[in-house]
Design a protein around this motif. Sequence first.
Motif, mmCIF file in Angstrom:
data_model
loop_
_atom_site.group_PDB
_atom_site.id
_atom_site.type_symbol
_atom_site.label_atom_id
_atom_site.label_comp_id
_atom_site.label_asym_id
_atom_site.label_seq_id
_atom_site.Cartn_x
_atom_site.Cartn_y
_atom_site.Cartn_z
ATOM 1 N N LYS A 13 0.827 -1.325 -0.167
ATOM 2 C CA LYS A 13 0.023 0.079 0.268
ATOM 3 C C LYS A 13 0.990 1.645 -0.032
ATOM 4 C CE LYS A 13 -3.552 2.811 0.565
ATOM 5 N NZ LYS A 13 -4.065 3.274 -0.784
ATOM 6 N N SER A 14 0.381 2.272 -0.950
ATOM 7 C CA SER A 14 1.009 3.956 -0.483
ATOM 8 C C SER A 14 -0.366 4.726 -1.112
ATOM 9 C CB SER A 14 2.451 3.465 -1.767
ATOM 10 O OG SER A 14 1.537 3.269 -3.413
ATOM 11 N N GLU A 29 4.882 -3.261 3.113
ATOM 12 C CA GLU A 29 4.976 -3.903 1.795
ATOM 13 C C GLU A 29 4.782 -5.238 1.749
ATOM 14 O OE1 GLU A 29 9.704 -3.624 0.867
ATOM 15 O OE2 GLU A 29 8.722 -2.511 -0.863
ATOM 16 N N SER A 53 -3.276 1.219 8.880
ATOM 17 C CA SER A 53 -3.549 1.310 7.291
ATOM 18 C C SER A 53 -3.794 -0.605 6.850
ATOM 19 C CB SER A 53 -2.041 1.981 6.735
ATOM 20 O OG SER A 53 -1.868 3.379 6.750
ATOM 21 N N MET A 57 -7.156 -1.485 5.419
ATOM 22 C CA MET A 57 -7.292 -2.552 3.477
ATOM 23 C C MET A 57 -8.229 -3.361 4.024
ATOM 24 S SD MET A 57 -3.465 -2.076 2.632
ATOM 25 C CE MET A 57 -2.896 -3.018 3.894
ATOM 26 N N TYR A 62 -9.783 0.786 2.347
ATOM 27 C CA TYR A 62 -8.228 0.870 1.399
ATOM 28 C C TYR A 62 -8.177 0.579 0.558
ATOM 29 C CZ TYR A 62 -6.267 5.186 4.960
ATOM 30 O OH TYR A 62 -6.218 6.221 6.118
ATOM 31 N N VAL A 64 -6.391 -1.666 -2.283
ATOM 32 C CA VAL A 64 -4.556 -2.308 -2.486
ATOM 33 C C VAL A 64 -3.667 -2.001 -2.659
ATOM 34 C CG1 VAL A 64 -4.773 -4.098 -0.231
ATOM 35 C CG2 VAL A 64 -4.682 -4.434 -2.592
ATOM 36 N N ASP A 65 -2.570 -1.998 -3.418
ATOM 37 C CA ASP A 65 -1.819 -1.665 -4.464
ATOM 38 C C ASP A 65 -1.176 -2.716 -5.185
ATOM 39 O OD1 ASP A 65 -1.337 1.138 -3.577
ATOM 40 O OD2 ASP A 65 0.639 1.132 -3.459
ATOM 41 N N GLY A 83 -9.361 -7.196 -1.390
ATOM 42 C CA GLY A 83 -8.618 -6.879 -2.007
ATOM 43 C C GLY A 83 -8.921 -6.322 -3.507
#
Length: 237
Positions: A13-14, A29, A53, A57, A62, A64-65, A83
């Motif tokens: 996550k960023s 990460e 965070s 998620m 949130y 996720v990347d 996710g």
Amino acid sequence: MTAPLLSVEGVAKSFTMHLLGGLTLPVVENVRFELHPGECVVLGGPSGVGKSSILRMIYGNYAVDRGSILVRDAVDGQMRDLGAGDPRTVLRLRERSIGYVSQFLRAVPRASALEVVADPLVRLGVPREAASQRAAAMLRRLNLPDALFDLPPATFSGGEKQRVNIARGFLTDHPILLLDEPTASLDAANRDVVVAMIREKLADGVAILGIFHDEPVRAAVATRILDVSAFSARKAA
């Protein structure tokens, strides 16, 4: 060991800072762990390392990347990837599978404390009168005066709001429960009540993932500490 209710695999996550020219701020990460029935896994590590965070998620607040957050659906027993960010999947899992007690109560304007607490049960089809009775019992257990039941929580103190928040989150039978510093604004007597409530959930096979900065509470409920520092993207950067 029983099958996991939650499996987090390779999650990163960023955040993108649009007001700073699109600067990317990495948070975590390669987050990976499992959560099983009857466990209370506590997210540890210093402030700012990504604990909240991770909770957000897992609840779908949130995106996720990359990576997967597999949650066992309480209705059909299938593992579903929250996710992936599909809104219907997120809502389905929140309804039956994942409960969440955040740090702050977000109450509906003008709704009474009793209505706020009973609402999750009403949404599940429990008759309003029965839901209200169960909500009242939970609020009394958390030492909220009956005189406050019909008042909107927006008028309450911080500790009173948090007791309403806890009552709402603990009233349902979600097999997974996320707790983000639930006892931070409580006095010692009500912290003890919440510890007892957590232990009862664990005895019933609920899987709990939480953040507890209160050391005595953490020591009383944790079955395992997961150091989030190991997943810190900032540390690796």
